[in-house]
Write an enzyme that holds these catalytic residues in place. Structure first.
Site, PDB file in Angstrom:
ATOM      1  N   TYR A   1       0.823  -1.202   0.000  1.00 40.81           N
ATOM      2  CA  TYR A   1       0.000   0.000   0.000  1.00 40.81           C
ATOM      3  C   TYR A   1       0.859   1.255   0.000  1.00 40.81           C
ATOM      4  O   TYR A   1       1.542   1.557   0.983  1.00 40.81           O
ATOM      5  CB  TYR A   1      -0.940   0.015   1.204  1.00 40.81           C
ATOM      6  CG  TYR A   1      -1.866  -1.184   1.295  1.00 40.81           C
ATOM      7  CD1 TYR A   1      -2.150  -1.968   0.184  1.00 40.81           C
ATOM      8  CD2 TYR A   1      -2.449  -1.541   2.500  1.00 40.81           C
ATOM      9  CE1 TYR A   1      -2.996  -3.062   0.270  1.00 40.81           C
ATOM     10  CE2 TYR A   1      -3.305  -2.635   2.597  1.00 40.81           C
ATOM     11  CZ  TYR A   1      -3.565  -3.388   1.477  1.00 40.81           C
ATOM     12  OH  TYR A   1      -4.402  -4.480   1.571  1.00 40.81           O
TER      13      TYR A   1
ATOM     14  N   HIS B   1       0.257 -11.925   1.124  1.00 41.21           N
ATOM     15  CA  HIS B   1      -0.700 -11.058   0.427  1.00 41.21           C
ATOM     16  C   HIS B   1      -1.307 -11.749  -0.796  1.00 41.21           C
ATOM     17  O   HIS B   1      -2.495 -11.594  -1.090  1.00 41.21           O
ATOM     18  CB  HIS B   1       0.003  -9.763   0.022  1.00 41.21           C
ATOM     19  CG  HIS B   1      -0.916  -8.617  -0.184  1.00 41.21           C
ATOM     20  ND1 HIS B   1      -0.516  -7.313  -0.102  1.00 41.21           N
ATOM     21  CD2 HIS B   1      -2.241  -8.555  -0.477  1.00 41.21           C
ATOM     22  CE1 HIS B   1      -1.533  -6.510  -0.338  1.00 41.21           C
ATOM     23  NE2 HIS B   1      -2.592  -7.249  -0.572  1.00 41.21           N
TER      24      HIS B   1
ATOM     25  N   SER C   1     -13.149  -4.963   1.405  1.00 44.52           N
ATOM     26  CA  SER C   1     -14.129  -4.354   0.481  1.00 44.52           C
ATOM     27  C   SER C   1     -15.556  -4.758   0.838  1.00 44.52           C
ATOM     28  O   SER C   1     -16.334  -5.174  -0.017  1.00 44.52           O
ATOM     29  CB  SER C   1     -13.808  -4.712  -0.970  1.00 44.52           C
ATOM     30  OG  SER C   1     -12.554  -4.209  -1.355  1.00 44.52           O
ATOM     31  N   PRO C   2     -15.952  -4.631   2.119  1.00 51.76           N
ATOM     32  CA  PRO C   2     -17.261  -5.121   2.551  1.00 51.76           C
ATOM     33  C   PRO C   2     -18.441  -4.289   2.064  1.00 51.76           C
ATOM     34  O   PRO C   2     -19.582  -4.743   2.152  1.00 51.76           O
ATOM     35  CB  PRO C   2     -17.149  -5.080   4.080  1.00 51.76           C
ATOM     36  CG  PRO C   2     -16.177  -3.967   4.352  1.00 51.76           C
ATOM     37  CD  PRO C   2     -15.178  -4.065   3.247  1.00 51.76           C
TER      38      PRO C   2
ATOM     39  N   ARG D   1     -16.578  -1.936  -2.666  1.00 48.62           N
ATOM     40  CA  ARG D   1     -15.722  -0.873  -3.214  1.00 48.62           C
ATOM     41  C   ARG D   1     -16.510   0.417  -3.465  1.00 48.62           C
ATOM     42  O   ARG D   1     -16.259   1.132  -4.425  1.00 48.62           O
ATOM     43  CB  ARG D   1     -15.031  -1.358  -4.484  1.00 48.62           C
ATOM     44  CG  ARG D   1     -14.151  -2.589  -4.254  1.00 48.62           C
ATOM     45  CD  ARG D   1     -13.364  -2.979  -5.476  1.00 48.62           C
ATOM     46  NE  ARG D   1     -12.656  -4.243  -5.298  1.00 48.62           N
ATOM     47  CZ  ARG D   1     -11.441  -4.366  -4.769  1.00 48.62           C
ATOM     48  NH1 ARG D   1     -10.809  -3.283  -4.359  1.00 48.62           N
ATOM     49  NH2 ARG D   1     -10.867  -5.542  -4.656  1.00 48.62           N
ATOM     50  N   GLY D   2     -17.472   0.667  -2.576  1.00 44.04           N
ATOM     51  CA  GLY D   2     -18.252   1.898  -2.637  1.00 44.04           C
ATOM     52  C   GLY D   2     -19.616   1.748  -3.262  1.00 44.04           C
ATOM     53  O   GLY D   2     -20.481   2.610  -3.066  1.00 44.04           O
ATOM     54  N   PHE D   3     -19.857   0.673  -4.006  1.00 44.22           N
ATOM     55  CA  PHE D   3     -21.161   0.506  -4.646  1.00 44.22           C
ATOM     56  C   PHE D   3     -22.285   0.523  -3.629  1.00 44.22           C
ATOM     57  O   PHE D   3     -23.313   1.195  -3.826  1.00 44.22           O
ATOM     58  CB  PHE D   3     -21.186  -0.807  -5.445  1.00 44.22           C
ATOM     59  CG  PHE D   3     -22.514  -1.104  -6.073  1.00 44.22           C
ATOM     60  CD1 PHE D   3     -22.927  -0.434  -7.217  1.00 44.22           C
ATOM     61  CD2 PHE D   3     -23.371  -2.058  -5.528  1.00 44.22           C
ATOM     62  CE1 PHE D   3     -24.164  -0.703  -7.802  1.00 44.22           C
ATOM     63  CE2 PHE D   3     -24.597  -2.343  -6.103  1.00 44.22           C
ATOM     64  CZ  PHE D   3     -25.002  -1.659  -7.243  1.00 44.22           C
TER      65      PHE D   3
END
Length: 333
Positions: free
Chosen positions: A55, A125, A204-205, A208-210
């Site tokens: 990251y 990872h 990403s629960p 991813r923003g959806f």
């Protein structure tokens, strides 16, 4: 804050994914903004913090290490190796390398950036498919014996790979994308985690923003936002998925919560052992996410959510062909 088990650790039921404070979703905030957000998470009772060597090519670990230095004994610190930035003549590039010597070097670098003597939970990872998983996990188990890390985790692996790894050394956690619109863990790995006593960590629960409900036009995404390379965020595909949001937001209103809280609450109700790690650059969104731990959903609401958003109703794969080749997760037919 409600608590859950992460391997041997008792941690907050919702953790903090720190990636987007330095990486992946457009321009990151200034370091002082990221540090303030991490401190606010501490105030709200978050005790699990997730970062990685990848990251920001190390900058996220520097940020997290600095922000948490005075609180190190109070938190569970998680990082990842086996995929990191490597310098080439034309710039720093992401490289997956699961060879034992690379894992050892990644860990030493992470310890230095984090400013700590030991990492509580250290993930591979990505499984480097050129290296037997037993060899990579063997290197991680050497790090446990050396006192560099306390517990071993894996990211984006199948149930078969998890079992092979667990035969070498107990795997404390598996981290994979999981939300209403990415249900791949339900194929096999959730069951394997339950059988082996491995905690499942959902990244990403909120899709991813959806599932936050406010991204309506993907053309507004920054040019360096990783979602631009994801099939579900292609303009036509995203437009085909948008109609799902209207009924979804209606259920959120009925439940008395925000759309993001609904997605997190669904996960928390779905499995009382898994731990979601939403990320954000915004303190108000952070506060909203953490409050999802108190949202109560009925069995009927859970059923309606799952009937609405599932592998049959969501259009498009989650990764493009290149990124899909790098993961080991089960896929729906």
């Amino acid at each position: 804050m409600k608590q859950r088990q992460l391997g041997p650790y008792t941690v907050s039921a919702i953790g903090l994914g720190c990636m987007n404070l330095s990486h992946a979703y457009g321009a990151p905030p200034a370091p002082e903004v990221g540090e303030a957000l991490i401190h606010r998470a501490l105030d709200l009772g978050v005790t699990m913090f997730d970062t990685a060597a990848l990251y920001g090519f190390g900058t996220n670990e520097l940020l997290v290490g600095k922000a948490l230095k005075a609180h190190r004994s109070e938190i569970t610190l998680c990082s990842k190796g086996g995929m990191a930035g490597v310098s080439f003549p034309d710039g720093v590039k992401r490289v997956i390398n699961g060879r034992p010597e690379a894992i050892r070097q990644n860990c030493e670098d992470s310890l230095a950036r984090l400013g700590t003597d030991v990492i509580d939970l250290y993930y591979l990872h990505r499984w480097d498919k050129q290296v037997p998983i037993e060899d990579s996990v063997g290197a991680l188990s050497d790090l446990v014996r050396a006192g560099k890390i306390r517990e071993i985790g894996l990211s984006e692996v199948s149930a078969t790979t998890l079992r092979k790894a667990h035969a070498v050394h107990p795997i404390a956690a598996v981290q994979t994308e999981y939300s209403l619109w990415t249900r791949n863990p339900e194929i096999a790995v959730l069951k394997a985690c339950e059988e082996l006593g491995t905690t499942f960590v959902a990244f990403s629960p909120v899709a991813r923003g959806f599932l936050c409900g406010d991204l309506r036009d993907v053309s507004t995404l920054a040019v360096n936002d990783i979602r631009r390379a994801m099939p579900r965020f292609a303009a036509d595909t995203y437009a085909a998925n948008l109609p799902l949001l209207d009924a979804y937001q209606a259920i959120a209103r009925e439940a008395g919560c925000t759309p993001a809280q609904l997605g997190l609450a669904w996960l928390l109700h779905k499995d009382n052992k898994l731990i979601p790690i939403p990320g954000t650059q915004n303190i108000r969104h952070l506060e909203d996410n953490i409050a999802a731990a108190d949202v109560v959903l009925s069995a009927e609401q859970m059923q309606r959510l799952e009937a609405l958003i599932n592998p049959q109703t969501v259009k498009g794969p989650r990764y493009n062909a290149v990124n899909a080749s790098e993961v080991d997760t089960e896929e729906f037919a």
